[in-house]
Design a protein around this motif. Sequence first.
Motif, mmCIF file in Angstrom:
data_model
loop_
_atom_site.group_PDB
_atom_site.id
_atom_site.type_symbol
_atom_site.label_atom_id
_atom_site.label_comp_id
_atom_site.label_asym_id
_atom_site.label_seq_id
_atom_site.Cartn_x
_atom_site.Cartn_y
_atom_site.Cartn_z
ATOM 1 N N LEU A 271 0.849 -1.182 0.000
ATOM 2 C CA LEU A 271 0.000 0.000 0.000
ATOM 3 C C LEU A 271 0.888 1.236 0.000
ATOM 4 O O LEU A 271 2.092 1.152 0.237
ATOM 5 C CB LEU A 271 -0.912 0.017 1.219
ATOM 6 C CG LEU A 271 -1.980 -1.059 1.329
ATOM 7 C CD1 LEU A 271 -1.476 -2.197 2.192
ATOM 8 C CD2 LEU A 271 -3.250 -0.484 1.925
ATOM 9 N N PRO A 272 0.322 2.426 -0.270
ATOM 10 C CA PRO A 272 1.098 3.640 -0.020
ATOM 11 C C PRO A 272 1.656 3.615 1.401
ATOM 12 O O PRO A 272 0.999 3.129 2.329
ATOM 13 C CB PRO A 272 0.067 4.757 -0.214
ATOM 14 C CG PRO A 272 -0.928 4.177 -1.180
ATOM 15 C CD PRO A 272 -1.001 2.720 -0.845
ATOM 16 N N SER A 273 2.848 4.127 1.585
ATOM 17 C CA SER A 273 3.570 3.950 2.847
ATOM 18 C C SER A 273 2.756 4.370 4.059
ATOM 19 O O SER A 273 2.826 3.735 5.121
ATOM 20 C CB SER A 273 4.881 4.739 2.801
ATOM 21 O OG SER A 273 5.750 4.205 1.829
ATOM 22 N N ARG A 283 8.131 1.840 3.955
ATOM 23 C CA ARG A 283 9.130 1.706 2.900
ATOM 24 C C ARG A 283 8.601 0.847 1.749
ATOM 25 O O ARG A 283 9.209 -0.143 1.346
ATOM 26 C CB ARG A 283 10.419 1.133 3.452
ATOM 27 C CG ARG A 283 11.037 1.939 4.588
ATOM 28 C CD ARG A 283 12.264 1.275 5.168
ATOM 29 N NE ARG A 283 11.936 0.033 5.859
ATOM 30 C CZ ARG A 283 12.265 -1.165 5.400
ATOM 31 N NH1 ARG A 283 12.911 -1.272 4.261
ATOM 32 N NH2 ARG A 283 11.944 -2.246 6.081
ATOM 33 N N THR A 284 7.478 1.245 1.199
ATOM 34 C CA THR A 284 6.804 0.416 0.199
ATOM 35 C C THR A 284 7.667 0.179 -1.034
ATOM 36 O O THR A 284 7.759 -0.946 -1.537
ATOM 37 C CB THR A 284 5.473 1.066 -0.196
ATOM 38 O OG1 THR A 284 4.616 1.110 0.960
ATOM 39 C CG2 THR A 284 4.779 0.284 -1.291
ATOM 40 N N ASP A 367 -0.075 0.246 -4.401
ATOM 41 C CA ASP A 367 0.738 1.415 -4.688
ATOM 42 C C ASP A 367 1.191 1.391 -6.146
ATOM 43 O O ASP A 367 1.742 0.393 -6.626
ATOM 44 C CB ASP A 367 1.948 1.451 -3.755
ATOM 45 C CG ASP A 367 2.746 2.728 -3.902
ATOM 46 O OD1 ASP A 367 2.275 3.782 -3.454
ATOM 47 O OD2 ASP A 367 3.849 2.663 -4.478
ATOM 48 N N ALA A 368 0.979 2.507 -6.865
ATOM 49 C CA ALA A 368 1.302 2.554 -8.293
ATOM 50 C C ALA A 368 2.798 2.433 -8.538
ATOM 51 O O ALA A 368 3.229 1.753 -9.476
ATOM 52 C CB ALA A 368 0.762 3.849 -8.907
ATOM 53 N N SER A 369 3.612 3.076 -7.712
ATOM 54 C CA SER A 369 5.059 2.983 -7.912
ATOM 55 C C SER A 369 5.557 1.572 -7.639
ATOM 56 O O SER A 369 6.447 1.068 -8.338
ATOM 57 C CB SER A 369 5.781 3.983 -7.010
ATOM 58 O OG SER A 369 5.517 3.711 -5.636
ATOM 59 N N THR A 627 9.960 -9.517 7.880
ATOM 60 C CA THR A 627 9.957 -8.069 8.163
ATOM 61 C C THR A 627 9.416 -7.241 7.002
ATOM 62 O O THR A 627 9.398 -6.011 7.086
ATOM 63 C CB THR A 627 11.354 -7.534 8.536
ATOM 64 O OG1 THR A 627 12.187 -7.496 7.373
ATOM 65 C CG2 THR A 627 11.993 -8.368 9.624
ATOM 66 N N ARG A 628 8.939 -7.868 5.929
ATOM 67 C CA ARG A 628 8.472 -7.117 4.764
ATOM 68 C C ARG A 628 7.013 -7.372 4.432
ATOM 69 O O ARG A 628 6.503 -6.805 3.467
ATOM 70 C CB ARG A 628 9.359 -7.431 3.557
ATOM 71 C CG ARG A 628 10.782 -6.913 3.732
ATOM 72 C CD ARG A 628 11.708 -7.382 2.641
ATOM 73 N NE ARG A 628 13.028 -6.775 2.767
ATOM 74 C CZ ARG A 628 14.011 -7.247 3.519
ATOM 75 N NH1 ARG A 628 13.808 -8.368 4.223
ATOM 76 N NH2 ARG A 628 15.175 -6.636 3.587
#
Length: 645
Positions: A271-273, A283-284, A367-369, A627-628
């Motif tokens: 998702l967005p951060s 930290r997406t 998240d687009a990026s 952790t991610r």
Amino acid sequence: MAPVDSAVPLWQRVGRTAGLSGSVGQPRQAGVRQESRGVRQHRVQVMGRAGAGGLRCPAEEPVPGPRGGRGARRCREPVGPGRPVLALPRLSRVPRGQPAGLRERGTAASDRPSPRAGHTRQEQGDVVVPLTPQPNPPEPPDPLSMLRESPFPSQVLVALDYLAQGLLAPSFWAVNSLLDLQQTTEERRQQRMRCSHCCSCARRALAGLVYVAVLLLMLPLTVPGLLLWLPVQAARRPFAYQHTVGPAPAEPWDLRQRRTFTILSANVCLLPSGLAKFSNLGRTSQRAAYLARHLAPASPEPAGTRAGLVQPWHSQANCYGGTHSSWASSATVEVPVEAAELVPEPLVLSEHFPADADVICLQEVFDASAAAILCQRLGGSFPHIIHGVGGQGLQEGCLKLLNSGLLLASRYQPLAAQYHGFPNGAREDALAAKGLLTVQVLLGLVRGRRVVGYISCTHLQAPAADGAIRDAQLTLVLQWLGQFRREQEQPGDVVAFDVFCGDLNFDNCSRGDKLNQRHQLFEEYWDPCRQGPGQDVPWAIGTLLNYKKIYEEPVSTPEKMKRTLSQPAGRQQFLAGPILSNGDPDPAATSAWQGRRVDYILYRPPPTAALLRTEVAGFSVITQLATRSDHLPVSLRLHVAPTPS
């Protein structure tokens, strides 16, 4: 009379008029069908026959093609029921790395354009290319000419979308940065080591005032940007298709040989951060880069040919598991000998993603990026990627700020794809266009018959108290799956597998999920980790982590997480436990629970008379995203072999 969309090519308008897809303005269903290289050869083989009898035309005459070229061949004499048979020109095999357009035999290699390796083009939406000809169909175009980078049917809409996003970008940045001021448990620990708590609070308060001021100053741009963004999103197609020229295609299917396929499913929480902080993540973009780097090995191996990471393990009747192969060393579990004898390591755990995955299904790629990073870096190993699934804006009277978050990457070419949005999203889930993505892929050709596979991916309603909503969504999923197969399956198709996966947001151990555990879906699709409603096989393990503890030392790396979750005490401490219907922990749960298993990969057993039979070769729960993510990815390996006579 409905207006004609000038941006839609003539062949698409003709096809839609002939009933090959929905109307131009509002398609009946959001789907895309593509014709692969192998299928074009298949059409040449089968279109010279008449009906099921396979009679060939006794006499043919050429039909002039467009621009003076050689066209189709038409039978001068009636065949079968008395109707002429239309056949396409004979085609030579098209190697990987060259355009997949129609070519005549004898075309010089120097006349064939050769796109450079790694070049990426995209297709978006509900374009349908029929695989079976209609009477006097228009000349089919080169499928590569249909792959558009833009998700919109015209460049005007592209420009308007860029303009709307530019107007909304400052406000989005301010809101995301404001939410991003929340600290994860790891950031809080590091902050305490660097400076005092009061200093940290003062800095965040000052930054919050700045972000609020920017948001207020940008309101004059936000309002017109939103008014422009909403109608532009209404014209957007439901998903994007990216095709990257990659390795050579797999060899033709030999029904006498066994083939192996690996499917991976993971909720990656991209998702967005600012929103990811609610799941104790951040930290997406960095997490997306890490995910892509480990999903796409530097030297991918041919699909379906490698032994893989997960191997079958049979220890008792109706029970199996998976472990590593020799490509990467397995971590040594550091437990005393006495404890190891009493508590064996669950062989289902794996530290690494399978290097030979054929299809990857991801959830929560919002998240687009992050989606752009995944598409760019996965394209070299997975030539076919469907992303940006689900529309935003006003959908059925509800405002959707996020798409469905689904992303599917495949080594095999899709023949058809379809997306359905859930109409009953509630609470915070109503802001996302959650739904079902279903894809039909071409695995090979056998004597002119297509060998296909079906992959479906979804993400159901999340709040624990919404069991009734999830039950209704499962019913819709079952209906859509059957409808898609009926619409896309052609006579003579050989189905290798039918897989359904995703984050279903309920488990098979909680008393609060009893309604979903008994759904009819589990009668048609088989769960290899399940013995029955409310009871899993002994080696099954939960896939939902306790998100407040994901940064603690025992689970801070893939190796440590595997070692920790191999022990009952570690599972009870770091996996989410059984819940009641309101989401509260179940006080009556036994101490031996294995955790909440909310991420599933199911498959439909083939009928007895099918040419191919599907068997489970192994199942793996993967700790690579330590952790991610607050979920553990899962993978399923299937052996597809000929049915004994």
